[in-house]
Design a protein around this motif. Structure first.
Motif, PDB file in Angstrom:
ATOM      1  N   LEU A 135       0.834  -1.207   0.000  1.00  0.00           N
ATOM      2  CA  LEU A 135       0.000   0.000   0.000  1.00  0.00           C
ATOM      3  C   LEU A 135       0.867   1.255   0.000  1.00  0.00           C
ATOM      4  CD1 LEU A 135      -2.864  -0.945   2.503  1.00  0.00           C
ATOM      5  CD2 LEU A 135      -2.963  -0.862   0.020  1.00  0.00           C
ATOM      6  N   GLN A 136       1.968   1.195   0.725  1.00  0.00           N
ATOM      7  CA  GLN A 136       2.845   2.361   0.764  1.00  0.00           C
ATOM      8  C   GLN A 136       3.391   2.678  -0.631  1.00  0.00           C
ATOM      9  OE1 GLN A 136       6.674   1.846   2.418  1.00  0.00           O
ATOM     10  NE2 GLN A 136       7.035   4.015   2.786  1.00  0.00           N
ATOM     11  N   GLN A 137       3.807   1.650  -1.348  1.00  0.00           N
ATOM     12  CA  GLN A 137       4.369   1.856  -2.683  1.00  0.00           C
ATOM     13  C   GLN A 137       3.295   2.276  -3.678  1.00  0.00           C
ATOM     14  OE1 GLN A 137       6.337  -1.806  -3.637  1.00  0.00           O
ATOM     15  NE2 GLN A 137       7.898  -1.571  -2.026  1.00  0.00           N
ATOM     16  N   ALA A 138       2.092   1.676  -3.563  1.00  0.00           N
ATOM     17  CA  ALA A 138       1.037   1.968  -4.525  1.00  0.00           C
ATOM     18  C   ALA A 138       0.418   3.339  -4.302  1.00  0.00           C
ATOM     19  CB  ALA A 138      -0.047   0.897  -4.452  1.00  0.00           C
ATOM     20  N   GLU A 139       0.301   3.757  -3.042  1.00  0.00           N
ATOM     21  CA  GLU A 139      -0.407   4.994  -2.727  1.00  0.00           C
ATOM     22  C   GLU A 139       0.544   6.093  -2.242  1.00  0.00           C
ATOM     23  OE1 GLU A 139      -3.561   4.124  -0.045  1.00  0.00           O
ATOM     24  OE2 GLU A 139      -4.235   2.357  -1.168  1.00  0.00           O
ATOM     25  N   SER A 140       1.832   5.820  -2.320  1.00  0.00           N
ATOM     26  CA  SER A 140       2.847   6.802  -1.916  1.00  0.00           C
ATOM     27  C   SER A 140       2.648   7.271  -0.470  1.00  0.00           C
ATOM     28  CB  SER A 140       2.818   8.012  -2.866  1.00  0.00           C
ATOM     29  OG  SER A 140       3.093   7.600  -4.190  1.00  0.00           O
ATOM     30  N   ALA A 141       2.243   6.342   0.372  1.00  0.00           N
ATOM     31  CA  ALA A 141       2.068   6.672   1.789  1.00  0.00           C
ATOM     32  C   ALA A 141       3.439   6.861   2.441  1.00  0.00           C
ATOM     33  CB  ALA A 141       1.299   5.561   2.498  1.00  0.00           C
ATOM     34  N   SER A 142       3.506   7.710   3.411  1.00  0.00           N
ATOM     35  CA  SER A 142       4.779   7.977   4.079  1.00  0.00           C
ATOM     36  C   SER A 142       5.160   6.820   4.993  1.00  0.00           C
ATOM     37  CB  SER A 142       4.676   9.268   4.904  1.00  0.00           C
ATOM     38  OG  SER A 142       3.785   9.087   5.996  1.00  0.00           O
TER      39      SER A 142
ATOM     40  N   LEU B 244       6.089   7.167   7.937  1.00  0.00           N
ATOM     41  CA  LEU B 244       5.473   7.469   9.230  1.00  0.00           C
ATOM     42  C   LEU B 244       4.077   6.875   9.311  1.00  0.00           C
ATOM     43  CD1 LEU B 244       5.412   8.897  11.969  1.00  0.00           C
ATOM     44  CD2 LEU B 244       4.629  10.973  10.776  1.00  0.00           C
ATOM     45  N   TYR B 245       3.320   7.022   8.234  1.00  0.00           N
ATOM     46  CA  TYR B 245       1.957   6.477   8.202  1.00  0.00           C
ATOM     47  C   TYR B 245       1.989   4.959   8.397  1.00  0.00           C
ATOM     48  CZ  TYR B 245      -2.445   4.782   6.199  1.00  0.00           C
ATOM     49  OH  TYR B 245      -3.629   4.128   6.001  1.00  0.00           O
ATOM     50  N   VAL B 246       2.894   4.290   7.654  1.00  0.00           N
ATOM     51  CA  VAL B 246       3.014   2.839   7.773  1.00  0.00           C
ATOM     52  C   VAL B 246       3.406   2.457   9.204  1.00  0.00           C
ATOM     53  CG1 VAL B 246       4.295   0.803   7.003  1.00  0.00           C
ATOM     54  CG2 VAL B 246       3.576   2.524   5.341  1.00  0.00           C
ATOM     55  N   GLY B 247       4.318   3.231   9.792  1.00  0.00           N
ATOM     56  CA  GLY B 247       4.761   2.943  11.157  1.00  0.00           C
ATOM     57  C   GLY B 247       3.636   3.074  12.163  1.00  0.00           C
ATOM     58  N   VAL B 248       2.818   4.115  12.021  1.00  0.00           N
ATOM     59  CA  VAL B 248       1.690   4.310  12.943  1.00  0.00           C
ATOM     60  C   VAL B 248       0.705   3.166  12.833  1.00  0.00           C
ATOM     61  CG1 VAL B 248      -0.305   5.759  13.450  1.00  0.00           C
ATOM     62  CG2 VAL B 248       1.920   6.818  13.014  1.00  0.00           C
ATOM     63  N   VAL B 249       0.404   2.751  11.611  1.00  0.00           N
ATOM     64  CA  VAL B 249      -0.525   1.638  11.411  1.00  0.00           C
ATOM     65  C   VAL B 249       0.048   0.359  12.015  1.00  0.00           C
ATOM     66  CG1 VAL B 249      -1.676   0.185   9.705  1.00  0.00           C
ATOM     67  CG2 VAL B 249      -1.542   2.656   9.349  1.00  0.00           C
ATOM     68  N   MET B 250       1.342   0.142  11.836  1.00  0.00           N
ATOM     69  CA  MET B 250       1.970  -1.044  12.417  1.00  0.00           C
ATOM     70  C   MET B 250       1.850  -1.053  13.939  1.00  0.00           C
ATOM     71  SD  MET B 250       5.509  -1.654  10.306  1.00  0.00           S
ATOM     72  CE  MET B 250       5.515  -2.214   8.599  1.00  0.00           C
ATOM     73  N   VAL B 251       2.082   0.084  14.553  1.00  0.00           N
ATOM     74  CA  VAL B 251       1.979   0.175  16.012  1.00  0.00           C
ATOM     75  C   VAL B 251       0.555  -0.135  16.469  1.00  0.00           C
ATOM     76  CG1 VAL B 251       2.043   1.768  17.976  1.00  0.00           C
ATOM     77  CG2 VAL B 251       3.909   1.764  16.315  1.00  0.00           C
ATOM     78  N   LEU B 252      -0.436   0.397  15.747  1.00  0.00           N
ATOM     79  CA  LEU B 252      -1.835   0.128  16.105  1.00  0.00           C
ATOM     80  C   LEU B 252      -2.176  -1.344  15.949  1.00  0.00           C
ATOM     81  CD1 LEU B 252      -3.597   3.225  14.459  1.00  0.00           C
ATOM     82  CD2 LEU B 252      -3.093   2.851  16.877  1.00  0.00           C
TER      83      LEU B 252
ATOM     84  N   LEU C 296      10.591  -1.593  10.226  1.00  0.00           N
ATOM     85  CA  LEU C 296      10.883  -0.283   9.633  1.00  0.00           C
ATOM     86  C   LEU C 296      12.385  -0.071   9.435  1.00  0.00           C
ATOM     87  CD1 LEU C 296       8.341   1.875  11.666  1.00  0.00           C
ATOM     88  CD2 LEU C 296       8.186   1.280   9.247  1.00  0.00           C
ATOM     89  N   MET C 297      13.216  -0.670  10.257  1.00  0.00           N
ATOM     90  CA  MET C 297      14.662  -0.519  10.139  1.00  0.00           C
ATOM     91  C   MET C 297      15.275  -1.498   9.139  1.00  0.00           C
ATOM     92  SD  MET C 297      15.606  -0.026  14.185  1.00  0.00           S
ATOM     93  CE  MET C 297      17.378  -0.011  13.896  1.00  0.00           C
ATOM     94  N   ALA C 298      14.567  -2.608   8.879  1.00  0.00           N
ATOM     95  CA  ALA C 298      15.114  -3.666   8.028  1.00  0.00           C
ATOM     96  C   ALA C 298      15.505  -3.195   6.624  1.00  0.00           C
ATOM     97  CB  ALA C 298      14.132  -4.830   7.947  1.00  0.00           C
ATOM     98  N   PRO C 299      14.735  -2.295   5.960  1.00  0.00           N
ATOM     99  CA  PRO C 299      15.146  -1.859   4.619  1.00  0.00           C
ATOM    100  C   PRO C 299      16.503  -1.158   4.594  1.00  0.00           C
ATOM    101  CG  PRO C 299      12.833  -1.338   4.992  1.00  0.00           C
ATOM    102  CD  PRO C 299      13.404  -1.770   6.313  1.00  0.00           C
ATOM    103  N   VAL C 300      16.933  -0.651   5.724  1.00  0.00           N
ATOM    104  CA  VAL C 300      18.215   0.060   5.793  1.00  0.00           C
ATOM    105  C   VAL C 300      19.296  -0.783   6.453  1.00  0.00           C
ATOM    106  CG1 VAL C 300      19.397   2.109   6.647  1.00  0.00           C
ATOM    107  CG2 VAL C 300      17.014   2.272   5.886  1.00  0.00           C
ATOM    108  N   PHE C 301      18.968  -1.429   7.571  1.00  0.00           N
ATOM    109  CA  PHE C 301      19.957  -2.160   8.353  1.00  0.00           C
ATOM    110  C   PHE C 301      19.947  -3.663   8.107  1.00  0.00           C
ATOM    111  CE2 PHE C 301      19.124   1.720  10.754  1.00  0.00           C
ATOM    112  CZ  PHE C 301      20.413   2.185  10.978  1.00  0.00           C
TER     113      PHE C 301
END
Length: 443
Positions: A153-160, A162-170, A222-227
């Motif tokens: 969804l992030q890639q398709a809808e250009s979601a930030s 931060l948005y993905v992180g908030v949804v994950m926490v919820l 969230l850190m995996a794409p970088v680390f």
């Protein structure tokens, strides 16, 4: 079971375990054809997360109440539930069922190791953790309702991010809510305590660790794409620091309890009370308290009061036969309790304990007829002490039966009927009022 949501006479431990089996079997069926590809493609990723979950389970921390929790394992399990792109590894775009199987294998391995070490394994509680992760994985990997994950969804809808992180926490919070609800229902059934009390204590005691888990799980993803896979130890490090702090707190509380227990030996070594009388009264009191829904804090103070309830006997010139205060005159009982409370008040932070000890001799009729404010822990202590005085710690059915018969003669006059009823449940079932096979008393 008072206060426990139920469907007829359903057994919550069995129900949770059966649902867990169904979820795992469904995941196995739906993912069977892709298991070979999953393992070969994500071998390093799967190995890293399985090891993290197993290590977290084996490093369980025992809270001051005796409740065990595995925050590192929960965070790692939630991490793989949300995992998507991983630097240096193929994207972890697998279905929720595959995640469930990975977590189930890790929890199973940890349970096997614990069993080999002679440690108890609470299958319903482990299953509750698995079901919470399964819900989180399903929501995270089916976020769009058409098989698309949060990362899609992030890639398709250009979601930030931060948005993905908030949804994950919820989503992580929702998964942990399910785990806590199921775990508290299971504990309430095991202990014979009200569900509301089990839920209150489940939330209250582990709340700091729960909040940390809610953040740490998504942080791994969230850190995996970088680390890459290094995100696992990096994200879990702050939680590990909290873990160490809680461990030290629990150890200090255990040391304090040992100090109280040592002080309680004064009457025993002085010949005033029988061997292990204080410990038996403390165990019985705590079990009754759990059945009646006392909070962990109240249980701890009740245990301390039970350990010290005969401390006032050291002021006696002539010991009471067998230290049985239940057979002493009411005025003597009051003097002993008052003297014990006076001694206890010299110790900082034990005012509540002293109050429980001082009020332990008050007859229940004064509560019923005059509304005298006698704390429930004092009423519990009165019943537990009388029972041990009358039985002498013996498990002989004739002696325990005679003790219960005598106490029922004073029902409503000397003893609180609700407390005596709880004592009956505790003495008739060795599991009632305990955390499980073992009874880790509050520390």
């Amino acid at each position: 079971m008072r206060g426990l949501p139920s469907f007829g006479d359903v057994r919550w431990g069995l129900l949770v375990s059966l649902v867990g089996v169904v979820v795992v079997l469904d995941s196995l069926v739906t993912s069977w054809s892709d298991l070979g590809t999953l393992v070969s493609t994500h071998e390093r990723t799967l190995t890293a997360f399985v090891l993290a979950i197993v290590a977290g389970e084996l490093a369980r921390i025992r809270m001051p109440s005796g409740r065990e929790t595995a925050p590192l394992a929960s965070a790692a399990a939630l991490g793989i539930a949300f995992l998507g792109p991983v630097d240096g590894e193929p994207p972890f775009d697998v279905p929720a069922g595959a995640v469930v199987l990975v977590v189930a294998v890790a929890l199973g391995l940890a349970a096997a190791v614990r069993r080999l070490r002679g440690r108890a394994v609470g299958v319903p509680l482990v299953t509750a953790s698995l079901l919470g992760v399964a819900l989180a994985a399903q929501l995270a990997r089916e976020a769009g309702g058409d098989g698309r994950s949060l990362w899609d969804l992030q890639q398709a809808e250009s979601a930030s991010r931060l948005y993905v992180g908030v949804v994950m926490v919820l989503v992580a919070a929702l998964g942990l809510v399910v785990e806590v609800l199921l775990a508290s229902a299971t504990r309430a059934e095991q202990q014979g305590s009200p569900w509301s009390a089990a839920l209150r204590d489940e939330i209250g005691e582990v709340a700091p660790l729960t909040f940390a888990v809610v953040a740490s799980g998504p942080m791994i993803a969230l850190m995996a794409p970088v680390f890459g896979l290094a995100s696992i130890p990096a994200a879990l490090f702050p939680l590990a620091i909290t873990y160490v702090a809680v461990f030290r707190f629990a150890r200090n509380r255990a040391t304090y309890r040992q100090t109280i227990a040592t002080l309680s030996l004064l009457t025993e070594r002085g010949g005033y009370t029988p061997v292990a009388h204080a410990e038996r009264v403390a165990e019985t009191s705590v079990r009754i308290g759990r059945v009646l829904g006392l909070s962990d804090r109240a249980l701890r103070d009740l245990e301390y009061a039970a350990l010290l309830h005969d401390l006032g006997q050291i002021s006696l010139r002539d010991p009471i036969p067998d230290g049985a205060t239940v057979l002493a005159a009411p005025s003597d009982q009051q003097d002993i309790a008052a003297e014990g409370a006076r001694i206890i008040r010299h110790a900082e932070g034990l005012d509540t304990v002293a109050a429980y000890v001082e009020a332990q001799t008050t007859p229940y009729r004064l509560v019923r007829e005059l509304g005298e404010p006698v704390p429930l822990p004092s009423r519990i202590l009165k019943v537990a002490n009388a029972y041990d005085d009358l039985t002498g710690g013996s498990g002989d059915p004739v002696r325990t039966g005679a003790a219960m018969e005598r106490m029922h003669l004073g029902l409503g006059y000397e003893y609180d009927p609700e407390v005596v009823d709880a004592l009956t449940r505790v003495t008739s079932d060795a599991h009632v009022g305990r955390f499980g096979a073992r009874d880790p008393a509050p520390r």
